[in-house]
Design an enzyme around this catalytic site. Structure first.
Site, PDB file in Angstrom:
ATOM      1  CG  HIS A  58      -5.998  -1.569  15.628  1.00 21.53           C
ATOM      2  ND1 HIS A  58      -5.059  -2.448  15.162  1.00 21.53           N
ATOM      3  CD2 HIS A  58      -5.996  -0.518  14.774  1.00 21.53           C
ATOM      4  CE1 HIS A  58      -4.511  -1.946  14.062  1.00 21.53           C
ATOM      5  NE2 HIS A  58      -5.054  -0.774  13.814  1.00 21.53           N
ATOM      6  CG  ASP A  61      -5.909  -5.256  17.093  1.00 21.71           C
ATOM      7  OD1 ASP A  61      -6.666  -5.481  16.142  1.00 21.71           O
ATOM      8  OD2 ASP A  61      -4.923  -4.488  17.052  1.00 21.71           O
ATOM      9  CG  MET A  92       1.217   3.152  19.086  1.00 22.48           C
ATOM     10  SD  MET A  92       0.101   2.021  18.226  1.00 22.48           S
ATOM     11  CE  MET A  92       1.084   1.529  16.816  1.00 22.48           C
ATOM     12  CD  GLU A 185       0.444   3.618   9.699  1.00 16.01           C
ATOM     13  OE1 GLU A 185       0.165   3.460  10.904  1.00 16.01           O
ATOM     14  OE2 GLU A 185       0.620   2.670   8.907  1.00 16.01           O
ATOM     15  CE  LYS A 187      -2.026   0.799   2.543  1.00 16.90           C
ATOM     16  NZ  LYS A 187      -2.734  -0.352   3.143  1.00 16.90           N
ATOM     17  CD  GLU A 221       2.992   0.288   7.015  1.00 16.02           C
ATOM     18  OE1 GLU A 221       2.290   0.402   8.027  1.00 16.02           O
ATOM     19  OE2 GLU A 221       2.759  -0.505   6.084  1.00 16.02           O
ATOM     20  CG  HIS A 224       1.700   2.736   4.411  1.00 14.08           C
ATOM     21  ND1 HIS A 224       0.995   3.129   5.520  1.00 14.08           N
ATOM     22  CD2 HIS A 224       1.396   1.419   4.228  1.00 14.08           C
ATOM     23  CE1 HIS A 224       0.302   2.093   5.994  1.00 14.08           C
ATOM     24  NE2 HIS A 224       0.545   1.048   5.224  1.00 14.08           N
ATOM     25  CG  ASP A 249       3.718   1.424  11.646  1.00 15.18           C
ATOM     26  OD1 ASP A 249       4.026   1.502  12.849  1.00 15.18           O
ATOM     27  OD2 ASP A 249       2.541   1.380  11.234  1.00 15.18           O
ATOM     28  CG  ASP A 259       0.059  -2.228   3.019  1.00 16.52           C
ATOM     29  OD1 ASP A 259       1.284  -2.103   3.101  1.00 16.52           O
ATOM     30  OD2 ASP A 259      -0.711  -2.117   3.976  1.00 16.52           O
ATOM     31  CG  ASP A 261       1.435  -4.604   5.892  1.00 17.38           C
ATOM     32  OD1 ASP A 261       2.079  -3.537   5.784  1.00 17.38           O
ATOM     33  OD2 ASP A 261       0.226  -4.639   6.184  1.00 17.38           O
ATOM     34  CG  ASP A 291       1.849  -2.144  10.676  1.00 17.82           C
ATOM     35  OD1 ASP A 291       1.241  -3.175  10.997  1.00 17.82           O
ATOM     36  OD2 ASP A 291       1.289  -1.169  10.153  1.00 17.82           O
TER      37      ASP A 291
HETATM   38  C1  GLT Z   1      -3.379  -1.746   9.456  1.00 18.71           C
HETATM   39  C2  GLT Z   1      -2.558  -0.873   8.561  1.00 18.71           C
HETATM   40  C3  GLT Z   1      -1.369  -0.372   9.228  1.00 18.71           C
HETATM   41  C4  GLT Z   1      -1.631   0.537  10.373  1.00 18.71           C
HETATM   42  C5  GLT Z   1      -2.302  -0.128  11.493  1.00 18.71           C
HETATM   43  C6  GLT Z   1      -2.709   0.897  12.513  1.00 18.71           C
HETATM   44  S1  GLT Z   1      -3.568  -1.168  11.038  1.00 18.71           S
HETATM   45  O1  GLT Z   1      -2.787  -3.014   9.566  1.00 18.71           O
HETATM   46  O2  GLT Z   1      -2.220  -1.606   7.383  1.00 18.71           O
HETATM   47  O3  GLT Z   1      -0.462   0.225   8.360  1.00 18.71           O
HETATM   48  O4  GLT Z   1      -0.403   0.958  10.901  1.00 18.71           O
HETATM   49  O5  GLT Z   1      -4.028   1.273  12.417  1.00 18.71           O
HETATM   50 MN    MN Z   2       1.261   0.761   9.626  1.00 15.03          MN
HETATM   51 MN    MN Z   3       0.976  -1.449   5.780  1.00 15.55          MN
END
Ligand code: GLT
Ligand code: MN
Ligand code: MN
Length: 391
Positions: A58, A61, A92, A185, A187, A221, A224, A249, A259, A261, A291
């Site tokens: 980002h 970041d 990316m 993306e 969510k 993702e 998500h 992702d 979420d 992750d 991700d």
């Molecule tokens: C954030 C989010 C992710 C996205 C990223 C891109 S940032 O961590 O949870 O799913 O892919 O903005």
């Molecule tokens: Mn993501």
């Molecule tokens: Mn996520």
């Protein structure tokens, strides 16, 4: 074990600065960090050590929101040096349109025109930064594009504003000659109560309403889609079918939780297997971006284990997919289950009035067709055996 599980550049394994660089704060909360923060250059070195191919970021970041021009230049210089030293690339980039307080009610979809204009400015600057490091995919994750209540925010207005912003940025992309592909993306919720365009399927529908649909695809993702209780591979297949799988992702989580992750393949072996098999079978050539974050329990040695684990699990499933495709008994059962019947060919394909008339007049033995067992139980257990190393 005879297969090679070493990550190589051709596998296109990438991580975000925010993933292995996570200090272990709970997402979207204000708990204390567990790990000391690392500079972007040091994160690149860590990724080089574990064998990743690329690093994504980002805008903030890499360059903190309020960095001075001198600080900005110094960070870029170090980051560039680390990329050179490790051979990592930046496939990316993306914009943080969710952390700053100004985005409390959205960025592109905020009701406030000043917020929308600021978001557009930030996205253009982010695109400039990504292009400087060679990024060719630009992700848009609208974490704050939504609402907790519909009392004053109109989703139609939100969609209109989101469309206007993307149309503007597509033109900006063209005017600068950046050659980005945009990847949207989805969510379903978190950090907002509801996020607009909550699934990959919703994004795919929306893309067709843009001025430059050819420039815009998706970044599905895993976590998500699982939060929404959906089958991730099916969403990815739809994106692929539409020619819109520009990025992906990979991570994991328990269904219907917040979420999480997690490390790829940590939880959902079977879904992850089918996903990897899908990507490899169709010949997806884009980044396999992880991700995800290491557990809060870990120090940086654990973070390396986490990153290595994401790649290793992908390669294990890739090998299992190869075994699956070469398993003669399994493939014979799959072929049998499809019940190929040449006499039905005359009814398939393009419409013609004659074909329709013949089909309408045809008599099917419905009970005989329905009584055939498809042997999915047997095949599915064979898959379990295969995954567990028993075949
Ligand atoms: C954030 C989010 C992710 C996205 C990223 C891109 S940032 O961590 O949870 O799913 O892919 O903005
Ligand atoms: Mn993501
Ligand atoms: Mn996520």
């Amino acid at each position: 074990m005879s297969f090679d599980l070493t990550p190589k550049p051709e596998h296109k394994f990438t991580f975000g600065l925010w993933t292995v660089g996570s200090t272990g704060t709970d997402q979207f909360a204000t708990t204390f960090p567990i790990r000391a923060g690392k500079s972007p250059a040091d994160i690149v070195r860590l990724l080089g050590e574990v064998g990743a191919y690329g690093v994504n970021f980002h805008d903030n970041d890499l360059i903190p929101l309020d960095a001075t021009p001198a600080e900005t230049e110094a960070i870029k210089k170090d980051f560039r040096a680390a990329l050179k030293e490790t051979g990592l690339v930046v496939p990316m980039a993306t914009t943080n349109l969710f952390s700053s307080q100004i985005f409390k009610d959205g960025a592109f979809t905020s009701n406030d025109p000043k917020v929308r204009a600021y978001a557009l400015q930030k996205a253009m600057r982010g695109m400039d930064l990504g292009a400087e490091f060679g990024a060719k995919v630009y992700v848009f994750w609208g974490g704050r594009e939504g609402a907790e209540t519909d009392v004053a925010k109109d989703p139609l207005e939100g969609l209109k504003h989101f469309r206007e912003a993307l149309n503007f940025l597509c033109e900006y992309n063209n005017s600068q000659g950046y050659g980005y592909k945009f990847a949207l993306e989805a969510k379903p919720n978190e950090p907002r109560g509801d996020i607009y365009l909550p699934t990959t399927g919703a994004m795919l529908g929306f893309i067709e309403t843009l001025d430059h649909p050819e420039m815009v695809g998706v970044n599905p993702e895993m976590a998500h889609e699982h939060m929404a209780g959906l089958n991730f591979m099916h969403a990815v297949a739809q994106a692929w079918d539409a020619g819109k799988l520009f990025h992906i992702d990979l991570n994991d989580q328990n269904y219907a939780r917040f979420d999480q992750d997690w490390r790829f393949g940590q939880q959902s072996w079977k879904q992850s297997f089918f996903l990897v098999k899908f990507l490899e079978d169709v010949g997806y050539t884009g980044s396999r971006h992880f991700d995800a974050h290491a557990f809060r329990t870990e120090d940086y040695e654990g973070v390396k284990e986490f990153a290595r684990g994401c790649m290793r699990t992908y390669l294990i499933f890739k090998e299992k997919a190869r075994q699956f495709n070469e398993d003669k008994e399994l493939q014979a059962l799959i072929a049998e289950s499809k019940a190929e019947d040449k006499s039905m060919e005359k009814f398939s394909g393009k419409f013609s009035a004659e074909k329709a008339a013949e089909l309408k007049a045809f008599t099917f033995d419905r009970n005989a067709i329905a009584s055939r067992g498809l042997r999915y139980e047997k095949m599915d257990q064979m898959l379990t055996d295969l995954m567990m190393g028993l075949r």
